[in-house]
Design a protein around this motif. Structure first.
Motif, PDB file in Angstrom:
ATOM      1  N   ALA A  70      -4.486  -5.306  -6.806  1.00  0.00           N
ATOM      2  CA  ALA A  70      -3.631  -4.138  -6.627  1.00  0.00           C
ATOM      3  C   ALA A  70      -3.570  -3.257  -7.868  1.00  0.00           C
ATOM      4  O   ALA A  70      -3.314  -2.047  -7.753  1.00  0.00           O
ATOM      5  CB  ALA A  70      -2.222  -4.572  -6.232  1.00  0.00           C
ATOM      6  N   GLN A  92       0.852  -1.190   0.000  1.00  0.00           N
ATOM      7  CA  GLN A  92       0.000   0.000   0.000  1.00  0.00           C
ATOM      8  C   GLN A  92       0.889   1.242   0.000  1.00  0.00           C
ATOM      9  O   GLN A  92       1.494   1.575   1.005  1.00  0.00           O
ATOM     10  CB  GLN A  92      -0.920  -0.002   1.224  1.00  0.00           C
ATOM     11  N   ASP A 146      -4.131  -1.902  -1.544  1.00  0.00           N
ATOM     12  CA  ASP A 146      -2.928  -2.268  -2.280  1.00  0.00           C
ATOM     13  C   ASP A 146      -2.926  -1.551  -3.626  1.00  0.00           C
ATOM     14  O   ASP A 146      -3.907  -1.615  -4.375  1.00  0.00           O
ATOM     15  CB  ASP A 146      -2.892  -3.784  -2.524  1.00  0.00           C
TER      16      ASP A 146
END
Length: 404
Positions: free
Chosen positions: A149, A23, A32
């Motif tokens: 992510a 992150q 993320d």
């Protein structure tokens, strides 16, 4: 938490390829948004990039580094690092330097990728602070977390996997992708990353990937916009005990088919998750003079806002499809040989309304979630299929509010 698309299975890990996330707070806190992918020394790498003239800084740097036997990919979401000039290039190169220093490699072995808002500088300090965490979390099982992510406006993670037998052993192909808007690829898609444990020369991997991309990611469109950051990468770690793959063999053909299937599944997932999309539309053009003509006609239909809004409304306004075909640029098109179907319902026969067509039958097809539009030009033997989606109210809302 975002869900898997219907029918999507958990991906198979790929020996020799690890993925780690962190992150960095590039777009917002608590999610993320930084990904590192690592492969083995001696691995092969193939990649295709956007043809947009305003290609992003990471695309330029990744192209420069592709010939240097890449071992790491670094991807951030939330910021495209596009339209950022010399500073953007310096930031992309510094990202590679930082990762290489932490991982013990050469910066030229790192390919950088970014996705998100265009025209803003990369928050390099936040990215560099998060890289150690991403490296510490490297894991062969990290595909799903990696897929999450790299998401921006995506609502679903996009993953696909295949295992195929080769000479008594097994080869794995796994891929992830992101993309929901600004989708009209001219090489690949927004971002797609595939990995395999195959042993294969980089030149053969590159030509194989190009063929697979041309038949999959290059045949989808959500809104007709080609991104500044599009990229598709295929890593082959060489960790499988199966023999080295050589063009012209059954084993090579089987591997190419597996890569194609993974690309095709990811490409369809992107269209199904198109911003505000409610329907998947397959536009198949048959009996065209050649493949280029077939694809042009299909994309002309797919790009029409009037066609796409009619599908959203389940309105069988087939005149919009007819008009799109007519402006697609087919030289000397004989309209009296053109026929059109919605699913199994023929709406146009030899250039005019089919005798048995009814509005009710057309509306029934248009109300479906998965629709086939079939166009027969009567000019040749070429067939191409393009995937697209409808335009809903939410498409306008999502893009109007993208930066707010």
């Amino acid at each position: 938490m975002t869900a898997l698309l219907p029918g999507m299975c958990q991906p198979f890990p790929v020996p020799g390829i690890r993925l780690g996330v962190a992150q960095a707070g590039i777009k917002r806190q608590g999610r993320d948004d930084l990904l590192v992918i690592e492969t083995q020394a001696g691995a092969s790498c193939a990649a295709l990039f956007t043809r947009n003239a305003f290609c992003a800084a990471p695309v330029i740097v990744a192209r420069e580094h592709l010939a240097s036997a890449p071992r790491w990919l670094v991807v951030n979401s939330g910021n495209a690092n596009a339209g950022t000039g010399e500073r953007g290039l310096a930031d992309a190169r510094q990202t590679c330097e930082c990762l290489a220093g932490l991982a013990g490699g050469d910066a030229r072995q790192v390919l950088p990728f970014s996705t998100g808002v265009i025209g803003e500088y990369l928050p390099l300090d936040r990215l560099e602070r998060a890289l150690p965490e991403a490296l510490a979390s490297l894991d062969e099982e990290g595909w799903e977390r990696a897929a999450r992510a790299i998401m921006t406006t995506d609502t679903r993670v996009k993953m696909a996997s295949r295992r195929i037998p080769v000479a008594g052993d097994t080869l794995t192909v796994t891929g992830i992708a992101k993309g929901a808007g600004m989708i009209h690829p001219d090489m690949a898609t927004m971002l797609a990353f595939l990995g395999s444990d195959a042993r294969i020369d980089a030149a053969d991997l590159q030509s194989l990937l190009a063929r697979c991309v041309d038949r999959t990611f290059n045949c989808i469109t959500v809104d007709g916009d080609t991104s500044t950051n599009d990229a598709c990468v295929l890593l082959a770690s060489g960790m499988s005990p199966a023999p080295r793959l050589v063009p012209g063999t059954a084993e090579f053909a089987g591997f190419e088919q597996a890569v194609f299937e993974v690309c095709a599944e990811l490409a369809e997932a992107i269209v199904r998750d198109g911003e505000g999309a409610t329907k998947l539309i397959r536009i198949r053009v048959e009996q065209a003079a050649d493949g280029g003509e077939a694809r042009t006609v299909a994309k002309t239909i797919a790009h029409s806002p009037l066609v796409k809004t009619a599908f959203f409304a389940s309105d069988p306004n087939w005149g919009r499809i007819l008009a799109a075909i007519g402006r697609a640029g087919c030289q000397h098109l004989d309209i009296n040989r053109v026929s059109i179907w919605l699913g199994s319902v023929q709406i146009v026969d030899q250039g005019s309304r089919a005798a048995g067509y009814t509005e009710a039958s057309g509306a029934a097809v248009m109300a479906q979630d998965d629709i086939l539009v079939r166009v027969v030009l009567g000019r040749g033997s070429a067939t191409e299929t393009v995937l697209t989606c409808d335009f809903s109210y939410d498409y306008v809302r999502i893009n109007a509010e993208y930066r707010t």
